[in-house]
Design an enzyme around this catalytic site. Structure first.
Site, short mmCIF file in Angstrom:
data_model
loop_
_atom_site.label_atom_id
_atom_site.label_comp_id
_atom_site.label_asym_id
_atom_site.label_seq_id
_atom_site.Cartn_x
_atom_site.Cartn_y
_atom_site.Cartn_z
CG HIS A 139 -2.09 0.94 1.07
ND1 HIS A 139 -2.03 2.27 1.41
CD2 HIS A 139 -3.35 0.72 0.59
CE1 HIS A 139 -3.20 2.83 1.16
NE2 HIS A 139 -4.01 1.92 0.66
CG HIS A 140 0.99 4.65 -3.01
ND1 HIS A 140 2.25 5.16 -3.21
CD2 HIS A 140 0.52 4.30 -4.24
CE1 HIS A 140 2.53 5.15 -4.51
NE2 HIS A 140 1.51 4.61 -5.15
CB THR A 141 -0.37 4.34 3.85
OG1 THR A 141 -0.78 2.96 3.93
CG2 THR A 141 -1.51 5.18 3.32
#
Length: 471
Positions: A139-141
């Site tokens: 995930h980009h987070t």
């Protein structure tokens, strides 16, 4: 308490209402020459048996609730079920590359479970010539695309005889730095406090001044040289609509020597060449579907200026990163003219990022970004003009041949994010002597996405011929 950064919290919240925001990479590997028929089976069993301390980023997941007062917080899991995060898929006998990309599209369509650490790794076997693949999704987070590729690269080796190698999600042992001496607490000096306030005000005024200068520069460049893209000047295309639930992915690789030959002959950069090729691909594809607009499509491109010796250190100050808009020249028939246009625009963009800084240049793009990502959710607003049409980026990969536990890394493909309003993502990656290009879209948007591979070869060949003729 470990709150999410504001941007991460915004992405997690937005994902609840729209599309998955994870990035991925597809690694295609060949077993070593002395591999036995059960090599991949043993490879997978070893991966499940081995125990590593996980990177802290791969041990936590986001959480929000009454206990956090509605604020997104990170929760760390002490007991990670590796078998959940590391799974295996087998293609049917006789499967080709299209079958691999179909499976990747299905895996890429699945959102990550927010109740667990937000990453997955899939071992995919059944490819021709006993090859196998690793599809790694994060995930980009957790990490962005560049940082994720750096993690993968750091887990590889140039030594084909190296074994018992750690996976990308494992923690890297680093020497502990002794704590610095803590200065004695002293009373607050009112003069120092006033100086701090004035410094903050000065910094804010300086930022506002830079932003004002940048705005004037953008207007002047747009009117005089055509090297700046005005906000909301991109024509509406199907790429600006809803992406749908199902993703489609494809990709291929080309010799880096071909890109470099065009680059040197035309006096441009490798990124310029790839951007111009993408413009040629989209011009042909939209023409074939009778949807080519009279105005040029516009791409949003991250622009990074970094020292070569900065490496992957997270504390490096050598990176300058900003978002820029680039016309793709889809309204230009001559590939050489298209390349010259891209070079002029991106040369100015890099200068702007270097001189004004990432914050100013990214803020300049806000007016273009907002309609692109927000209007698809507005009834009757989907046909309005946009700030840009597609996302286009280039991430650096390993410069030489790499191995993972003896298996040779043949190709590496970025598999990036496609969302409503930005339903086509094009990402290139340099690896050894090859350049790979990965395309991601929605199945309802581009059901024939695989056709872009042949169009890419055609666009590159036409650019090679046009540049040679122009000399």
């Amino acid at each position: 308490m470990d709150p999410l950064a504001p941007l991460d919290a915004a992405m997690i919240t937005a994902e609840l209402l729209s599309d998955p925001l994870h990035a991925a990479a597809l690694l295609i590997l060949s077993p070593p020459p002395d591999a036995t028929p059960g090599y991949v089976d043993e490879f997978y069993r070893d991966a499940l048996r081995q125990r590593y301390d996980l990177d802290p980023r791969f041990r936590r997941h986001p959480h929000v609730g009454l206990d956090t007062a509605g604020i997104w917080m990170w929760r760390t899991d002490n007991d990670i079920d590796v078998a959940h995060h590391l799974q295996r898929r087998t293609l049917p006998e006789g499967a080709d590359d299209d079958a691999l990309w179909q499976l990747v599209g299905e895996l890429h369509s699945e959102p990550l479970d927010r109740s667990r650490p937000m990453w997955m790794t899939y071992l995919i076997d059944g490819l021709a010539r006993d090859r196998f693949a690793l599809y790694i999704k994060v995930h980009h987070t957790v990490v962005d695309g560049v940082a994720g590729l750096q993690l993968i690269t750091a887990a590889l080796s140039t030594d084909p005889g190296c074994r018992s190698m750690r996976p990308p999600y494992a923690a890297v042992a680093t020497p502990r730095t002794p704590p610095a001496d803590v200065p004695h607490r002293r009373s607050v000096n009112p003069v120092d406090g006033a100086r701090a306030v004035l410094a903050g005000v000065g910094a804010a005024l300086g930022f506002a001044g830079k932003l004002a200068v940048a705005e004037l520069s953008e207007i002047a460049a747009g009117l005089t040289t055509g090297t700046a893209v005005a906000p909301l000047s991109a024509p509406y295309t199907r790429f600006n609509g809803r992406v749908g639930r199902e993703r489609v992915c494809t990709g291929a690789s080309w010799p880096k020597a071909r890109i470099r030959a065009v680059q040197e002959a035309a006096g441009v950069t490798g990124n310029d060449v790839l951007t111009a090729v993408t413009g040629g691909v989209l011009r042909e594809w939209l023409s074939a579907h009778a949807e080519l607009p009279a105005e040029s499509l516009v791409a949003i491109c991250p622009v990074t200026v970094r020292r070569r010796d900065a490496g992957s250190r997270s504390d490096s100050k050598a990176n300058l990163f900003g978002l820029q808009l680039c016309p793709l020249g889809t309204d230009v028939a001559d590939p050489a003219e298209r390349l010259a246009l891209v070079h002029r625009v991106m040369s100015r963009a890099k200068y702007e990022v270097t001189t004004l800084g990432a914050d100013v240049t990214s803020l300049l793009r806000a007016l273009s970004i907002a309609p692109t990502v927000l209007l698809p959710g507005v009834p009757f607003g989907t046909r309005l003009r946009r700030g840009y049409n597609v996302s286009l980026s280039n991430v650096p990969g390993p410069r030489c041949d790499m191995y993972w536990n003896g298996a040779h890394l043949d190709e590496i493909y970025p598999v990036s994010v496609a969302i409503d309003g930005q339903a086509l993502n094009v990402t290139a990656c340099n690896y050894s002597d090859r350049v790979t290009i990965g395309y991601v879209s929605g199945r309802t948007v581009m059901p024939d996405l695989a056709s872009l591979v042949a169009l890419t070869e055609r666009a590159l060949s036409e650019l090679e011929s046009a540049v040679a003729a122009s000399r």
